[in-house]
Design a protein around this motif. Structure first.
Motif, PDB file in Angstrom:
ATOM      1  N   VAL A 157      27.160 -12.347  -0.432  1.00 38.16           N
ATOM      2  CA  VAL A 157      25.710 -12.464  -0.266  1.00 38.16           C
ATOM      3  C   VAL A 157      25.179 -11.178   0.363  1.00 38.16           C
ATOM      4  N   ASP A 158      23.883 -10.995   0.245  1.00 37.45           N
ATOM      5  CA  ASP A 158      23.256  -9.799   0.832  1.00 37.45           C
ATOM      6  C   ASP A 158      22.922 -10.006   2.296  1.00 37.45           C
ATOM      7  N   LEU A 159      22.409 -11.196   2.630  1.00 36.32           N
ATOM      8  CA  LEU A 159      21.979 -11.481   4.000  1.00 36.32           C
ATOM      9  C   LEU A 159      23.179 -11.946   4.825  1.00 36.32           C
ATOM     10  N   THR A 160      24.069 -11.015   5.128  1.00 35.17           N
ATOM     11  CA  THR A 160      25.376 -11.368   5.696  1.00 35.17           C
ATOM     12  C   THR A 160      25.319 -11.892   7.128  1.00 35.17           C
ATOM     13  N   ASP A 161      24.203 -11.660   7.825  1.00 37.95           N
ATOM     14  CA  ASP A 161      24.137 -12.118   9.216  1.00 37.95           C
ATOM     15  C   ASP A 161      23.587 -13.543   9.341  1.00 37.95           C
ATOM     16  N   TRP A 162      23.248 -14.184   8.201  1.00 37.05           N
ATOM     17  CA  TRP A 162      22.690 -15.536   8.273  1.00 37.05           C
ATOM     18  C   TRP A 162      23.734 -16.645   8.308  1.00 37.05           C
ATOM     19  N   PRO A 163      24.777 -16.611   7.489  1.00 39.59           N
ATOM     20  CA  PRO A 163      25.716 -17.742   7.435  1.00 39.59           C
ATOM     21  C   PRO A 163      26.400 -18.019   8.773  1.00 39.59           C
ATOM     22  N   PHE A 170      27.565 -20.332  -0.072  1.00 42.71           N
ATOM     23  CA  PHE A 170      27.262 -20.946  -1.367  1.00 42.71           C
ATOM     24  C   PHE A 170      25.765 -21.223  -1.504  1.00 42.71           C
ATOM     25  N   ILE A 171      25.163 -21.704  -0.418  1.00 46.01           N
ATOM     26  CA  ILE A 171      23.731 -22.008  -0.440  1.00 46.01           C
ATOM     27  C   ILE A 171      22.919 -20.718  -0.591  1.00 46.01           C
ATOM     28  N   PRO A 511      27.636 -26.703  -7.783  1.00 46.91           N
ATOM     29  CA  PRO A 511      28.975 -27.183  -8.166  1.00 46.91           C
ATOM     30  C   PRO A 511      30.117 -26.499  -7.422  1.00 46.91           C
ATOM     31  N   ALA A 512      29.980 -25.195  -7.169  1.00 48.64           N
ATOM     32  CA  ALA A 512      31.050 -24.485  -6.465  1.00 48.64           C
ATOM     33  C   ALA A 512      31.174 -24.978  -5.026  1.00 48.64           C
ATOM     34  N   LEU A 513      30.050 -25.220  -4.382  1.00 43.17           N
ATOM     35  CA  LEU A 513      30.080 -25.739  -3.011  1.00 43.17           C
ATOM     36  C   LEU A 513      30.705 -27.129  -2.974  1.00 43.17           C
ATOM     37  N   LEU A 514      30.352 -27.980  -3.925  1.00 43.46           N
ATOM     38  CA  LEU A 514      30.916 -29.328  -3.967  1.00 43.46           C
ATOM     39  C   LEU A 514      32.433 -29.257  -4.105  1.00 43.46           C
ATOM     40  N   ASP A 515      32.919 -28.379  -4.979  1.00 43.51           N
ATOM     41  CA  ASP A 515      34.366 -28.255  -5.167  1.00 43.51           C
ATOM     42  C   ASP A 515      35.034 -27.663  -3.938  1.00 43.51           C
ATOM     43  N   TRP A 516      34.362 -26.715  -3.289  1.00 46.01           N
ATOM     44  CA  TRP A 516      34.942 -26.127  -2.078  1.00 46.01           C
ATOM     45  C   TRP A 516      35.054 -27.180  -0.981  1.00 46.01           C
ATOM     46  N   LEU A 517      33.991 -27.947  -0.765  1.00 44.88           N
ATOM     47  CA  LEU A 517      34.014 -28.983   0.270  1.00 44.88           C
ATOM     48  C   LEU A 517      35.047 -30.062  -0.038  1.00 44.88           C
ATOM     49  N   ALA A 518      35.113 -30.482  -1.312  1.00 48.09           N
ATOM     50  CA  ALA A 518      36.061 -31.523  -1.705  1.00 48.09           C
ATOM     51  C   ALA A 518      37.493 -31.046  -1.495  1.00 48.09           C
ATOM     52  N   SER A 519      37.779 -29.804  -1.876  1.00 43.78           N
ATOM     53  CA  SER A 519      39.134 -29.251  -1.706  1.00 43.78           C
ATOM     54  C   SER A 519      39.463 -29.093  -0.231  1.00 43.78           C
ATOM     55  N   THR A 537      26.816 -27.965  11.640  1.00 40.93           N
ATOM     56  CA  THR A 537      26.835 -26.659  12.301  1.00 40.93           C
ATOM     57  C   THR A 537      26.474 -25.525  11.344  1.00 40.93           C
ATOM     58  N   SER A 538      26.251 -25.834  10.084  1.00 43.17           N
ATOM     59  CA  SER A 538      25.873 -24.802   9.120  1.00 43.17           C
ATOM     60  C   SER A 538      24.461 -24.308   9.404  1.00 43.17           C
ATOM     61  N   ALA A 539      24.198 -23.063   9.051  1.00 40.02           N
ATOM     62  CA  ALA A 539      22.837 -22.516   9.157  1.00 40.02           C
ATOM     63  C   ALA A 539      21.907 -23.262   8.206  1.00 40.02           C
ATOM     64  N   THR A 540      22.450 -23.738   7.105  1.00 41.96           N
ATOM     65  CA  THR A 540      21.652 -24.491   6.136  1.00 41.96           C
ATOM     66  C   THR A 540      21.028 -25.711   6.790  1.00 41.96           C
ATOM     67  N   TYR A 541      21.827 -26.452   7.543  1.00 45.39           N
ATOM     68  CA  TYR A 541      21.351 -27.671   8.203  1.00 45.39           C
ATOM     69  C   TYR A 541      20.355 -27.338   9.317  1.00 45.39           C
ATOM     70  N   ARG A 542      20.540 -26.213   9.974  1.00 49.32           N
ATOM     71  CA  ARG A 542      19.772 -25.901  11.178  1.00 49.32           C
ATOM     72  C   ARG A 542      18.405 -25.269  10.889  1.00 49.32           C
ATOM     73  N   GLN A 543      18.050 -25.123   9.631  1.00 49.73           N
ATOM     74  CA  GLN A 543      16.788 -24.477   9.286  1.00 49.73           C
ATOM     75  C   GLN A 543      15.567 -25.298   9.690  1.00 49.73           C
ATOM     76  N   SER A 544      14.478 -24.598   9.933  1.00 49.89           N
ATOM     77  CA  SER A 544      13.197 -25.257  10.136  1.00 49.89           C
ATOM     78  C   SER A 544      12.775 -25.959   8.848  1.00 49.89           C
ATOM     79  N   ALA A 545      12.057 -27.061   8.980  1.00 49.96           N
ATOM     80  CA  ALA A 545      11.570 -27.800   7.810  1.00 49.96           C
ATOM     81  C   ALA A 545      10.205 -27.308   7.346  1.00 49.96           C
ATOM     82  N   VAL A 546       9.680 -26.290   7.996  1.00 46.01           N
ATOM     83  CA  VAL A 546       8.371 -25.748   7.620  1.00 46.01           C
ATOM     84  C   VAL A 546       8.454 -25.158   6.214  1.00 46.01           C
TER      85      VAL A 546
END
Length: 773
Positions: A157-163, A170-171, A511-519, A537-546
């Motif tokens: 990814v380009d925004l390497t400091d976010w994950p 994957f997101i 699909p890739a994330l689903l397979d990664w999590l399942a594995s 604990t993912s940054a995805t979950y912690r985002q603002s809902a705005v």
């Protein structure tokens, strides 16, 4: 005609034309503008078209197949046509020789496919995809969900400091492909509320809020996650989705709908989640605990999972008909809840869309057909009707020595329905048209070949079926549970149709994330708490809902997850939030279900007049303030308040609750005695404190909404309090505060109490209060 009149007519015609175009009058042009992928995927581009438009007549169901043509299997699609041996439905690389392509592009309505009478029609974009796929060789792929997941590499990814962890790569990759960026992290107050509700189903306490806001360490969030995962309320929260899946209820269902005592099994589920029983053991005990080597009472209790189905007590029924219904229920639950497929569609005939034959349905059926039960047992009456054979009795000594997690409040006889097979083997037959008394070919236990052939080394019983379910080659088990948990924390699954991973289900958004999590889930021994922690604990979950206008236009349904989840919490947790914030919550875990406030006459108006559940006898005292999950569920008349907020009535396996918005929900929050009583009790508690009115309102707001009010919010609420206090009469105050059974504080100023009670009730009625954002 004057110039003005003609100009007006032109304007009107222009408006009408614009309206028609905006309503889809030029849908073909819009379809032409859809981007065609460089490389066409059968699974993700072609199969969905075939499933929607073709496979009802040219799919797996041989009874409905037209012209002997089957399009979901390559060898059939490439074979010579039955009606014209010199022609083929598909010719790799040559659309002009492929009869399937020629028929979908034909101008002759007698040749056009799908037939006009079907009301189905392929869009220009769909036809273009099929044409390009044929040109590229018409390569078939096994349905994505029936191929065992392989752990993909972590994307760049380009925004390497976010994950924060692997999930985020994957997101973020998909977001960057669409030219959007994730939201900033939610503020700490809203983030803590979201986290606490998701892990425990309860709002955070004031101490938790203050501690989290004061903790400036970089690991403050992770520490809070760990603290919440250790809270016993975690097991209660996690149990809710499993109770829906397992169709847990406190009555038998059907006409008489008598009382049943399956609640010790519910106590076990809470206990299993709290001790972090790994998913493979958790499910194996429930499917086949009675068949495990050295099986004990706890393993046997776990099998109550497959005895939660509806059971009739009506006279005059045909016992074998109902026994078959019970077995069917277990088989369908296994398919939907654990495999995520619509196996039930093959009950009467071959599945029309998925590669499941009717024979395979009854081979699966055979695993559950040997239970030592009958279609109807006993009569309405005493304790012997609270559970049906096979059953186990739980004594006080059992609770002391083995089943310490069972909250047995008295010395009465306690019995639970569990699993137990016959000493002999009951034969299983394909039932013609699914009718109980129309046996056909005899079958042996087995599993669908398209998912995973049954290992001949596994025993042909429920224990063997569980081994098959958790075979690392099984493509569905891990994906399905990971997806259900993702749905719990993000509002919708990576596969939106969480109960249908088949060809008619939605394709995974990632699909890739689903397979990664399942594995990864399998690699770490099916560790549920670890998986929960990964997600929250993912940054995805912690985002603002705005959400801004650009993201709303690009991704209105938040498929790309470039903002935090925002949706109303489950019915049970609404009650929990009200009770917890007011200080009324009874935190006792487990035990028999309770009967809180309910409108009069509901049971009496829909009952046979027999049994313990013919009349609603409300509970009192501490039982009124139990968590929502302990509310007694009578299947024929489920709890009305929870039903209004989309709770399951537990008739059948449910892996995903609907989310509706109706005026009745607002009426519940404004008028439910539980909410009004909580408002009174919280207001009374605040009045006991030696603080100013503004401070009382701030504290109430923090307890309920879980954040400090803005200056504008505080001003409005304070003005409302002053207005109510000024206008309140003694008679109105007396009437308003006479709600609920919780004792009223002595010598309280009832006018002030009623005025503050109205403020608190208003806060409970804020949309944000019962919304996870």
């Amino acid at each position: 005609m004057s110039f003005k009149a003609s100009a007006g007519l032109i304007l009107i015609l222009g408006v009408i034309l614009g309206f028609l175009q905006s309503c889809g009058g030029d849908s073909s042009q819009q379809a032409q503008q859809e981007k065609v992928p460089e490389q066409i995927s059968y699974n993700f581009d072609i199969r969905p078209i075939l499933s929607d438009k073709c496979l009802a007549c040219h799919g797996p169901d041989a009874n409905k197949r037209e012209a002997g043509l089957r399009l979901d299997i390559a060898e059939n699609a490439f074979a010579a046509l039955k009606e014209n041996p010199k022609a083929h439905a598909l010719v790799a690389g040559k659309p002009e020789l492929s009869q399937a392509y020629l028929r979908i592009t034909s101008k002759d309505t007698g040749l056009l496919m799908p037939p006009p009478a079907s009301n189905l029609k392929l869009t220009h974009h769909e036809i273009t995809l099929i044409e390009k796929w044929i040109k590229q060789g018409a390569k078939y792929e096994k349905h994505w969900a029936f191929v065992a997941p392989r752990k993909p590499g972590i994307p760049e990814v380009d925004l390497t400091d976010w994950p924060k962890n692997e999930i985020d790569y994957f997101i973020l990759q998909k977001q960057e492909q669409k030219g959007i960026q994730p939201n900033e992290e939610a503020d700490r107050e809203r983030l803590l509320k979201r986290l606490s509700l998701d892990i425990t189903g309860l709002p955070p306490t004031l101490k938790m809020m203050d501690d989290f806001l004061a903790d400036k360490n970089s690991n403050a969030y992770e520490k809070m996650v760990d603290q919440l995962l250790k809270n016993p309320a975690y097991g209660e929260k996690m149990a809710i989705h499993w109770l829906d899946l397992a169709r847990y209820a406190d009555s038998h269902g059907y006409q008489d709908d008598g009382y049943r005592t399956q609640w010790p099994w519910r106590d076990w589920v809470i206990h299993a989640f709290n001790k972090n029983m790994h998913y493979d053991d958790f499910v194996t005990w429930q499917l086949a605990g009675d068949l495990l080597p050295n099986s004990g009472k706890e393993q046997l209790l776990a099998t109550g999972f497959n005895r939660n189905h509806k059971i009739t007590e009506e006279g005059g029924v045909i016992p074998e008909e109902y026994r078959i219904m019970y077995v069917t229920d277990r088989n369908d639950l296994f398919g939907k809840g654990l495999l995520g497929v619509t196996l039930e569609c093959a009950h009467c005939h071959d599945h029309k869309y998925d590669p499941f034959s009717q024979k395979e349905y009854y081979q699966m059926f055979a695993f559950f057909n040997n239970v030592n039960e009958v279609g109807i047992e006993s009569v309405i009456g005493g304790p012997e009707t609270y559970a049906k054979k096979p059953l186990m009795e739980i004594s006080n000594q059992d609770v002391k020595d083995i089943l310490s997690f069972v909250n047995k409040p008295d010395t009465n006889r306690l019995i639970v329905s569990v699993m137990g097979d016959l000493d002999s083997t009951r034969k299983t037959y394909i039932l013609k048209r699914g009718v109980y008394d129309a046996p056909g070919e005899e079958v042996q236990p087995g599993t669908p070949q398209s998912i995973l052939p049954f290992n001949k080394n596994y025993p042909k019983n429920r224990l063997g079926l569980s081994k098959w379910l958790f075979d690392k080659k099984n493509p569905l088990t891990s994906r399905v549970y990971v997806n259900i948990l993702w749905q719990e924390f993000f509002g919708k699954g990576i596969v939106k149709t969480s109960g249908d991973f088949g060809m008619q289900g939605e394709l995974p958004s990632h699909p890739a994330l689903l397979d990664w999590l399942a594995s990864d889930f399998m690699e770490h021994n099916w560790d549920v708490k670890r998986l929960v922690k990964q997600m929250v604990t993912s940054a995805t979950y912690r985002q603002s809902a705005v959400i801004n206008k650009e993201k709303l236009a690009t991704d209105p349904d938040n498929i790309l997850l470039a903002r935090g989840p925002r949706y109303r919490i489950h019915a049970e947790f609404i009650k929990d939030l009200v009770l917890s914030s007011s200080g009324l919550l009874n935190k006792t875990i487990g035990g028999p279900s309770v009967k809180p406030y309910q409108p009069a006459g509901l049971w009496e108006g829909a009952t046979s007049g027999r049994g313990l559940l013919s009349v609603y006898n409300q509970d009192h005292g501490a039982s009124l303030y139990r968590r929502g999950m302990y509310t007694l569920i009578k299947r024929t008349v489920p709890p009305p308040t929870m039903g209004i907020f989309d709770a399951s009535n537990r008739d059948l396996c449910e892996v995903k609750r609907s989310k509706t918005n109706t005026p009745l929900q607002a009426l519940v929050m404004m008028n439910d005695p539980a909410v009004l009583e909580a408002s009174r009790v919280l207001a009374a508690g605040l009045l006991q404190e030696k603080t100013a009115a503004n401070e009382k309102i701030i504290k109430a707001f923090r307890l309920i909404v879980c954040r400090k009010p803005s200056e504008k919010e505080l001003t409005l609420l304070s003005a409302y309090y002053d207005k109510q206090l000024k206008a309140m009469t003694a008679a109105a105050a007396e009437k308003m505060t006479a709600v609920g059974e919780y004792p009223l504080i002595k010598n309280v100023d009832k006018k002030a109490l009623a005025a503050l009670m109205r403020v608190v009730s208003t806060i409970y009625n804020l949309e944000e209060t019962i919304t996870k954002s």
